[in-house]
Write a protein that holds these residues in place. Sequence first.
Motif, short mmCIF file in Angstrom:
data_model
loop_
_atom_site.label_atom_id
_atom_site.label_comp_id
_atom_site.label_asym_id
_atom_site.label_seq_id
_atom_site.Cartn_x
_atom_site.Cartn_y
_atom_site.Cartn_z
N GLU A 57 20.45 -57.30 104.86
CA GLU A 57 20.81 -57.32 103.33
C GLU A 57 20.23 -58.38 102.84
OE1 GLU A 57 22.65 -55.13 100.16
OE2 GLU A 57 22.09 -54.41 102.07
N VAL A 58 19.63 -58.40 101.66
CA VAL A 58 19.13 -59.48 100.78
C VAL A 58 19.86 -59.31 99.41
CG1 VAL A 58 17.00 -60.41 99.61
CG2 VAL A 58 16.82 -59.14 101.89
N VAL A 59 20.42 -60.63 99.18
CA VAL A 59 21.30 -60.68 97.86
C VAL A 59 20.83 -61.89 97.23
CG1 VAL A 59 23.34 -59.26 98.97
CG2 VAL A 59 23.28 -61.61 99.01
N VAL A 60 21.42 -61.99 96.22
CA VAL A 60 21.12 -63.28 95.39
C VAL A 60 22.42 -63.63 94.95
CG1 VAL A 60 20.49 -64.07 93.03
CG2 VAL A 60 19.01 -62.58 94.06
N LEU A 61 22.70 -64.96 94.85
CA LEU A 61 24.11 -65.63 94.67
C LEU A 61 23.71 -66.57 93.53
CD1 LEU A 61 27.00 -66.03 95.40
CD2 LEU A 61 26.04 -68.00 96.73
N ALA A 62 24.51 -66.13 92.35
CA ALA A 62 24.15 -66.90 91.07
C ALA A 62 25.41 -67.41 90.44
CB ALA A 62 23.62 -65.94 90.07
N ARG A 63 25.48 -68.39 89.37
CA ARG A 63 26.62 -68.95 88.69
C ARG A 63 27.14 -67.95 88.03
NH1 ARG A 63 26.08 -74.40 88.33
NH2 ARG A 63 23.78 -75.35 89.05
N PRO A 64 28.48 -67.67 87.74
CA PRO A 64 29.17 -66.96 86.89
C PRO A 64 28.52 -66.54 85.53
CG PRO A 64 30.86 -68.40 88.34
CD PRO A 64 29.30 -69.07 88.22
N VAL A 65 28.20 -67.48 85.10
CA VAL A 65 27.69 -67.46 83.69
C VAL A 65 26.25 -68.32 83.78
CG1 VAL A 65 27.79 -67.87 81.19
CG2 VAL A 65 29.91 -67.19 82.51
N GLU A 66 25.10 -67.75 83.11
CA GLU A 66 23.89 -68.59 83.48
C GLU A 66 23.26 -68.33 82.07
OE1 GLU A 66 21.25 -67.96 87.51
OE2 GLU A 66 22.02 -66.03 86.59
N GLU A 67 23.17 -69.43 81.60
CA GLU A 67 22.77 -69.91 80.21
C GLU A 67 22.22 -71.21 80.22
OE1 GLU A 67 25.71 -71.38 77.20
OE2 GLU A 67 27.09 -70.11 78.57
N ALA A 68 21.55 -71.60 78.98
CA ALA A 68 20.95 -72.89 78.93
C ALA A 68 22.11 -74.08 79.08
CB ALA A 68 20.32 -73.16 77.56
N HIS A 69 21.81 -75.08 80.19
CA HIS A 69 22.78 -76.24 80.20
C HIS A 69 24.08 -75.74 80.93
CE1 HIS A 69 19.51 -77.96 77.73
NE2 HIS A 69 20.12 -77.38 76.79
N ALA A 70 23.98 -74.67 81.77
CA ALA A 70 25.11 -74.18 82.41
C ALA A 70 25.82 -75.23 83.10
CB ALA A 70 25.31 -72.98 83.12
N ALA A 71 24.96 -75.94 84.03
CA ALA A 71 25.48 -76.84 84.67
C ALA A 71 26.31 -78.01 84.22
CB ALA A 71 24.39 -77.76 85.80
N VAL A 72 25.91 -78.45 82.97
CA VAL A 72 26.72 -79.49 82.25
C VAL A 72 27.96 -78.94 81.83
CG1 VAL A 72 26.47 -80.72 79.87
CG2 VAL A 72 24.43 -80.45 81.42
N LEU A 73 27.79 -77.70 81.31
CA LEU A 73 29.18 -76.82 80.90
C LEU A 73 30.15 -76.72 82.12
CD1 LEU A 73 27.88 -74.00 78.69
CD2 LEU A 73 29.15 -76.18 77.77
N ALA A 74 29.69 -76.68 83.37
CA ALA A 74 30.64 -76.65 84.25
C ALA A 74 31.13 -77.99 84.71
CB ALA A 74 29.63 -76.03 85.70
N PHE A 75 30.57 -79.14 84.49
CA PHE A 75 31.18 -80.14 84.58
C PHE A 75 32.28 -80.70 83.57
CE2 PHE A 75 28.08 -81.29 87.77
CZ PHE A 75 28.58 -82.02 88.80
N LEU A 76 31.84 -80.30 82.38
CA LEU A 76 32.79 -80.29 81.21
C LEU A 76 33.92 -79.55 81.21
CD1 LEU A 76 30.28 -81.00 78.24
CD2 LEU A 76 31.53 -82.70 79.40
N ALA A 77 34.05 -78.53 81.94
CA ALA A 77 35.03 -77.53 82.08
C ALA A 77 36.23 -77.99 82.94
CB ALA A 77 34.61 -76.35 82.89
N ASP A 78 36.13 -79.26 83.37
CA ASP A 78 37.37 -79.89 84.01
C ASP A 78 38.53 -80.40 83.32
OD1 ASP A 78 36.22 -82.27 83.19
OD2 ASP A 78 36.13 -83.13 85.12
N GLY A 79 37.96 -80.26 81.66
CA GLY A 79 38.91 -80.69 80.77
C GLY A 79 39.16 -82.25 80.33
N GLU A 80 38.35 -82.79 81.21
CA GLU A 80 38.25 -84.48 80.88
C GLU A 80 37.05 -84.78 80.08
OE1 GLU A 80 40.85 -86.06 81.67
OE2 GLU A 80 41.36 -85.24 83.50
#
Length: 406
Positions: A320-343
């Motif tokens: 089987e071949v699969v792709v594992l991606a972020r839950p939401v993919e958009e511009a600067h998603a990694a930045v939003l992921a860090f800011l999601a910690d509420g701090e």
Amino acid sequence: MDSLITAAARALAAGDPLGALNRVALRDDAPALALRGIAMAQLGDLVRAKALVRSAARAFGPKEAVARARCVVAEAEIALVSRDLGWPAKALDAARATLEAHGDRVNAAHARHLEVRRLLLIGRLDEAERTLSELVPVLFPPASRVAHELVVAGIAMRRLQTKTAHAALARAGRAARHAGIPALTAEVESASLALNTPAARLIARGEERLLLLEEVEALLASRALVVDACRYVVRDAGTVVSLSTRPVLFALARALAEAWPADVPRDTLVARAFRAKLADESHRARLRVEVGRLRTMLRTLAGVSATKRGFVLVPRHAREVVVLARPVEEAHAAVLAFLADGESWASSALALALGASQRTMQRALDSLAAAGKVQSFGRGRARRWMTPSASGFTTTLLLSAPLPTD
């Protein structure tokens, strides 16, 4: 030490900053300044807290080394909560050594936990784990055990060891209840949400679904060939090939994996890899070169075969071949992921955590702010970024022993 200072310190240790301020709000002696600083930090006024703790450190006399060391630890924790990750590590290490030399093992361990939490935030997991292994949590009071287990859980989640994370969070929950501090209980519950919310998205045979962290762990341990768009690697159960520095090759690998077992037309691959609207002969020639490079990189995992209309991925061992991606993919998603910690984060801290330049990070934050997805406060080096829905109440600033005692 007078009775008001003792009562304020006990109130802070019990998670009652308002009770502490009621006792020392009008006092400007060194112990009162330190306690006021920690109380303001627990209430979320980190700028005022930092100023008060620094004033306290200056006010303590040369013979009060332990009190000054505790002020350094408190200031380091304020920096951590402010997401100012560039604090002087040598100062914190010296403070920890002073506390250990004078028998204050609890606050020395607290300083060590701060160091580990910083390493965790910037992704240095091996170093964080080595540092954490030097601590013996059974010797800590309940509040310190909560901090320890939360760090253990954080490392386990980043290593996709969900059973270890669940066990650590269960221990943290018991310790928080024993401590009787509602803020600590809330912090444990917040950390537990990470195990019960989608951590990634699975794309296979034209379909998508969200995965919990334990499902991601099971997927990576399976016999499937995984094109991991979270870490930019291609992997099976035994081999990992990193394409993090080869964005064109990764784009080709992902396009081929998303279409598997079907092939992908050449024009589609050109558009995905080179972002070209129209494919001409120069693009097709470049595509042949890049596909050849991809074959070389993935030779132990899969082949890339030419078809009449394009190319197809041929796994060597996986079924089987699969792709594992972020839950939401958009511009600067990694930045939003860090800011999601509420701090609130400094742009320099985000750049350090993401391995990007500060100029790149500032452009990303400005773009997100224009879209209303992040907001900032403060100016210059004191400027901090956060998501609009974040709470200003700080739960992590809970020193494990009254600050001014010797």
